[in-house]
Scaffold this active site. Sequence first.
Site, short mmCIF file in Angstrom:
data_model
loop_
_atom_site.label_atom_id
_atom_site.label_comp_id
_atom_site.label_asym_id
_atom_site.label_seq_id
_atom_site.Cartn_x
_atom_site.Cartn_y
_atom_site.Cartn_z
N LYS A 14 -1.36 -2.68 1.17
CA LYS A 14 -1.18 -4.11 1.48
C LYS A 14 -1.53 -4.41 2.95
CE LYS A 14 3.22 -3.93 0.32
NZ LYS A 14 3.34 -2.52 -0.06
N ARG A 88 10.24 -9.60 -2.12
CA ARG A 88 10.55 -8.32 -2.75
C ARG A 88 11.66 -8.44 -3.78
NH1 ARG A 88 8.57 -5.01 2.00
NH2 ARG A 88 8.74 -2.82 1.48
N ARG A 127 0.21 8.52 6.81
CA ARG A 127 -0.05 7.25 7.50
C ARG A 127 0.34 7.30 8.98
NH1 ARG A 127 2.28 1.74 5.13
NH2 ARG A 127 4.26 2.87 5.08
N ARG A 161 5.96 6.07 11.18
CA ARG A 161 7.22 5.37 10.88
C ARG A 161 8.32 6.34 10.50
NH1 ARG A 161 5.52 0.51 6.93
NH2 ARG A 161 7.54 1.10 6.07
N ARG A 172 12.63 4.03 -1.44
CA ARG A 172 11.81 2.82 -1.38
C ARG A 172 11.15 2.54 -2.73
NH1 ARG A 172 8.31 4.57 3.57
NH2 ARG A 172 7.20 2.60 3.36
#
Length: 216
Positions: A14, A88, A127, A161, A172
């Site tokens: 996203k 969400r 990431r 992160r 998550r």
Amino acid sequence: MVNIILLGPPGAGKGTQAKRLVDERQMVQLSTGDMLREARNSGTEMGRVVAAVMDRGDLVTDEIVIGLIAEKLDHAAAGGFIFDGFPRTLKQADALGDLLASKGQSLAAVVEMQVDDAALVARITGRFTCGNCGAVYHDHTHPTAKPGVCDACGSTNLKRRADDTEDALKVRLMEYYKKTSPLIGYYYAKDKLTSVDGLAEVGAVAAAIAKVLDRG
Ligand code: ADP
Ligand code: AMP
């Protein structure tokens, strides 16, 4: 003005696609994850409240994120808004509809980015992002040209992160399936949903999203 939602599990791509749309179409990215991380970094009271919740991988309260989005919608975006990581929950989705209607605006489309769950661990654990300009990278699929230096802005402030671990990802993902995935049916029923193959390469995903935006 074309407002869209990018919908998908953590690691679906996203943020990567939102950044391209900002560059190419002068759209404004509204990422509640980025807003919450900013609140943490600047040490606000709200930042302190959400820190532990985010690190676990749980969702923060609807009230907090709806409040963050409501503030941003006061400043109109000529190219339209990209909602990234919001809504969400069904409550957030209802609130977004009300907020947009109160400003005489609407949603053009909701783009569901479909990816295999198995691909997400590799995406999330590889990431890293630029702490200066927000560019998104990956150790294997999209490394920087020069190690340790952002391609886009030259910063050496590259970050990972705290919640990009396998353990936090499990939480998550469970949050996504329990609370967020019902939005797929919700927006289908509102005739807003288009699904794209999020496993395709970045350029191909961008082309699929462009098709949705350009159909008017
Ligand atoms: P999200 O915002 O949905 O959590 P990101 O855009 O941050 O996802 O992408 C997660 C990771 O996957 C990043 O490291 C990014 O570079 C990588 N990635 C994004 N899109 C693709 C793609 N189409 N193919 C391969 N890797 C991708
Ligand atoms: P993201 O950057 O979108 O992956 O979000 C990181 C974390 O911020 C999530 O795991 C949640 O803890 C929190 N968060 C971001 N957006 C929302 C939202 N719309 N509702 C609730 N929590 C959110």
